[in-house]
Design a protein around this motif. Structure first.
Motif, mmCIF file in Angstrom:
data_model
loop_
_atom_site.group_PDB
_atom_site.id
_atom_site.type_symbol
_atom_site.label_atom_id
_atom_site.label_comp_id
_atom_site.label_asym_id
_atom_site.label_seq_id
_atom_site.Cartn_x
_atom_site.Cartn_y
_atom_site.Cartn_z
ATOM 1 N N LEU A 28 37.092 90.387 -55.856
ATOM 2 C CA LEU A 28 35.926 91.266 -55.915
ATOM 3 C C LEU A 28 35.372 91.558 -54.626
ATOM 4 O O LEU A 28 35.285 90.574 -53.828
ATOM 5 C CB LEU A 28 34.984 90.556 -56.817
ATOM 6 C CG LEU A 28 35.386 90.550 -58.473
ATOM 7 C CD1 LEU A 28 34.410 89.675 -59.199
ATOM 8 C CD2 LEU A 28 35.618 91.889 -59.105
ATOM 9 N N HIS A 29 34.767 92.510 -54.488
ATOM 10 C CA HIS A 29 34.129 92.933 -53.247
ATOM 11 C C HIS A 29 32.917 91.980 -53.043
ATOM 12 O O HIS A 29 32.230 91.695 -54.380
ATOM 13 C CB HIS A 29 33.509 94.296 -53.386
ATOM 14 C CG HIS A 29 33.175 95.006 -51.982
ATOM 15 N ND1 HIS A 29 31.902 94.720 -51.479
ATOM 16 C CD2 HIS A 29 33.783 95.593 -51.135
ATOM 17 C CE1 HIS A 29 31.654 95.206 -50.468
ATOM 18 N NE2 HIS A 29 32.890 95.669 -50.075
ATOM 19 N N PRO A 30 32.749 91.534 -51.726
ATOM 20 C CA PRO A 30 31.472 90.573 -51.879
ATOM 21 C C PRO A 30 30.132 91.150 -52.230
ATOM 22 O O PRO A 30 29.267 90.360 -52.911
ATOM 23 C CB PRO A 30 31.419 90.295 -50.192
ATOM 24 C CG PRO A 30 32.818 90.783 -49.713
ATOM 25 C CD PRO A 30 33.242 91.806 -50.723
ATOM 26 N N ILE A 31 29.865 92.416 -52.138
ATOM 27 C CA ILE A 31 28.539 92.959 -52.780
ATOM 28 C C ILE A 31 28.735 92.774 -54.301
ATOM 29 O O ILE A 31 27.800 92.467 -54.947
ATOM 30 C CB ILE A 31 28.415 94.269 -52.570
ATOM 31 C CG1 ILE A 31 28.072 94.612 -50.922
ATOM 32 C CG2 ILE A 31 27.211 94.998 -53.246
ATOM 33 C CD1 ILE A 31 27.834 95.935 -50.253
ATOM 34 N N THR A 32 29.887 93.121 -54.934
ATOM 35 C CA THR A 32 29.877 92.951 -56.452
ATOM 36 C C THR A 32 29.634 91.400 -56.599
ATOM 37 O O THR A 32 29.051 91.334 -57.958
ATOM 38 C CB THR A 32 31.285 93.383 -57.015
ATOM 39 O OG1 THR A 32 31.490 94.517 -56.445
ATOM 40 C CG2 THR A 32 31.495 93.347 -58.394
ATOM 41 N N ARG A 33 30.050 90.644 -56.007
ATOM 42 C CA ARG A 33 29.994 89.310 -56.508
ATOM 43 C C ARG A 33 28.564 88.690 -56.369
ATOM 44 O O ARG A 33 28.213 88.048 -57.195
ATOM 45 C CB ARG A 33 30.759 88.271 -55.508
ATOM 46 C CG ARG A 33 32.536 88.350 -55.587
ATOM 47 C CD ARG A 33 33.388 87.715 -54.735
ATOM 48 N NE ARG A 33 33.091 86.477 -54.372
ATOM 49 C CZ ARG A 33 33.810 85.600 -53.401
ATOM 50 N NH1 ARG A 33 34.378 86.190 -52.689
ATOM 51 N NH2 ARG A 33 33.392 84.530 -53.417
ATOM 52 N N ILE A 34 27.747 89.137 -55.275
ATOM 53 C CA ILE A 34 26.539 88.869 -55.016
ATOM 54 C C ILE A 34 25.648 89.619 -56.243
ATOM 55 O O ILE A 34 24.742 89.014 -56.798
ATOM 56 C CB ILE A 34 26.114 89.190 -53.548
ATOM 57 C CG1 ILE A 34 26.743 88.646 -52.558
ATOM 58 C CG2 ILE A 34 24.367 89.318 -53.703
ATOM 59 C CD1 ILE A 34 26.320 86.935 -52.789
ATOM 60 N N ARG A 35 25.920 90.653 -56.444
ATOM 61 C CA ARG A 35 25.311 91.324 -57.829
ATOM 62 C C ARG A 35 25.349 90.819 -58.884
ATOM 63 O O ARG A 35 24.469 90.374 -59.892
ATOM 64 C CB ARG A 35 25.932 92.762 -57.687
ATOM 65 C CG ARG A 35 24.889 93.611 -58.771
ATOM 66 C CD ARG A 35 25.564 94.883 -59.201
ATOM 67 N NE ARG A 35 26.316 94.574 -60.231
ATOM 68 C CZ ARG A 35 27.427 95.116 -60.663
ATOM 69 N NH1 ARG A 35 27.913 96.141 -59.973
ATOM 70 N NH2 ARG A 35 28.065 94.775 -61.702
ATOM 71 N N ARG A 36 26.790 90.353 -59.168
ATOM 72 C CA ARG A 36 26.644 89.483 -60.413
ATOM 73 C C ARG A 36 25.906 88.069 -60.354
ATOM 74 O O ARG A 36 25.551 87.770 -61.462
ATOM 75 C CB ARG A 36 28.469 89.237 -60.578
ATOM 76 C CG ARG A 36 28.822 90.659 -61.078
ATOM 77 C CD ARG A 36 30.538 90.188 -61.412
ATOM 78 N NE ARG A 36 31.157 91.712 -61.795
ATOM 79 C CZ ARG A 36 32.350 91.591 -62.072
ATOM 80 N NH1 ARG A 36 33.258 90.389 -62.048
ATOM 81 N NH2 ARG A 36 33.065 92.718 -62.472
ATOM 82 N N LEU A 37 26.080 87.439 -59.306
ATOM 83 C CA LEU A 37 25.358 86.222 -59.105
ATOM 84 C C LEU A 37 23.801 86.572 -59.489
ATOM 85 O O LEU A 37 23.352 85.760 -60.289
ATOM 86 C CB LEU A 37 25.750 85.469 -57.857
ATOM 87 C CG LEU A 37 25.090 84.227 -57.541
ATOM 88 C CD1 LEU A 37 26.187 83.261 -57.414
ATOM 89 C CD2 LEU A 37 24.098 84.124 -56.488
ATOM 90 N N ILE A 38 23.441 87.536 -58.751
ATOM 91 C CA ILE A 38 21.994 87.778 -58.987
ATOM 92 C C ILE A 38 21.617 88.172 -60.387
ATOM 93 O O ILE A 38 20.627 87.786 -61.100
ATOM 94 C CB ILE A 38 21.471 88.972 -57.941
ATOM 95 C CG1 ILE A 38 21.581 88.475 -56.437
ATOM 96 C CG2 ILE A 38 19.925 89.400 -58.506
ATOM 97 C CD1 ILE A 38 21.161 89.596 -55.648
ATOM 98 N N GLU A 39 22.260 88.847 -60.908
ATOM 99 C CA GLU A 39 22.188 89.363 -62.295
ATOM 100 C C GLU A 39 22.273 88.132 -63.279
ATOM 101 O O GLU A 39 21.640 87.839 -64.290
ATOM 102 C CB GLU A 39 23.397 90.474 -63.150
ATOM 103 C CG GLU A 39 23.332 91.688 -62.347
ATOM 104 C CD GLU A 39 24.331 92.628 -62.830
ATOM 105 O OE1 GLU A 39 25.515 91.955 -63.323
ATOM 106 O OE2 GLU A 39 24.484 93.739 -62.550
#
Length: 153
Positions: A108-119
């Motif tokens: 996964l793209h790093p931004i997608t990973r961070i977005r999922r973590l925040i969600e």
């Protein structure tokens, strides 16, 4: 007298080794006879209470018995390993007609990973996720929010 006992032990060991079908059973049988508290080991420890001549004679007999038993255990271990390997090969047949499994590629793209973590953090706090179009038209962004039509925003 002891010579006869050692011969009985050898016959008993031969029968027990022939009856063994697995490596673990063979190992427990080996411990029973040759382990720290095994019968042969106990007989060797008992040699210290004998006279020098008796100790020499019985020591030789015990060593001959011990080497014969070790050889017997090693031969049986080799037989069991061959049998277990044959059974394993028989059970592990590979069907070449089955479709292969494609390996997963990429991450996964790093931004997608961070977005999922925040969600995930917000979901655990009790919030819910809402999905909608990524681009809204002008009415939803301005007029519905009571921003005048000719406002510089």
């Amino acid at each position: 007298m002891m010579d006869q006992q050692f011969e009985e032990w050898k016959n008993e060991i031969v029968e027990q080794v022939r009856a063994v079908r697995s490596s673990s059973d063979l190992q427990s049988l080996r411990n029973q006879w040759l382990g720290r508290r095994g019968k042969i080991t106990g007989a060797m420890k008992g040699l210290s209470g004998l006279t020098i001549d008796q100790r020499r004679i019985q020591g030789q007999q015990l060593n001959i018995l011990r080497e014969a038993v070790l050889r017997l255990f090693n031969e049986r271990q080799e037989q069991i390993e061959v049998t277990e390997e044959a059974m394993q090969l028989r059970n592990e047949r590979f069907d070449m007609t089955l479709p292969g499994v494609l390996p997963g590629i990429g991450m996964l793209h790093p931004i997608t990973r961070i977005r999922r973590l925040i969600e995930d953090v917000f979901l655990r706090m009790g919030f819910s996720l809402e999905y909608g179009p990524e681009i809204e038209n002008e009415w939803y962004n301005f007029e519905a929010l009571n921003i005048p039509k000719f406002h510089p925003a």
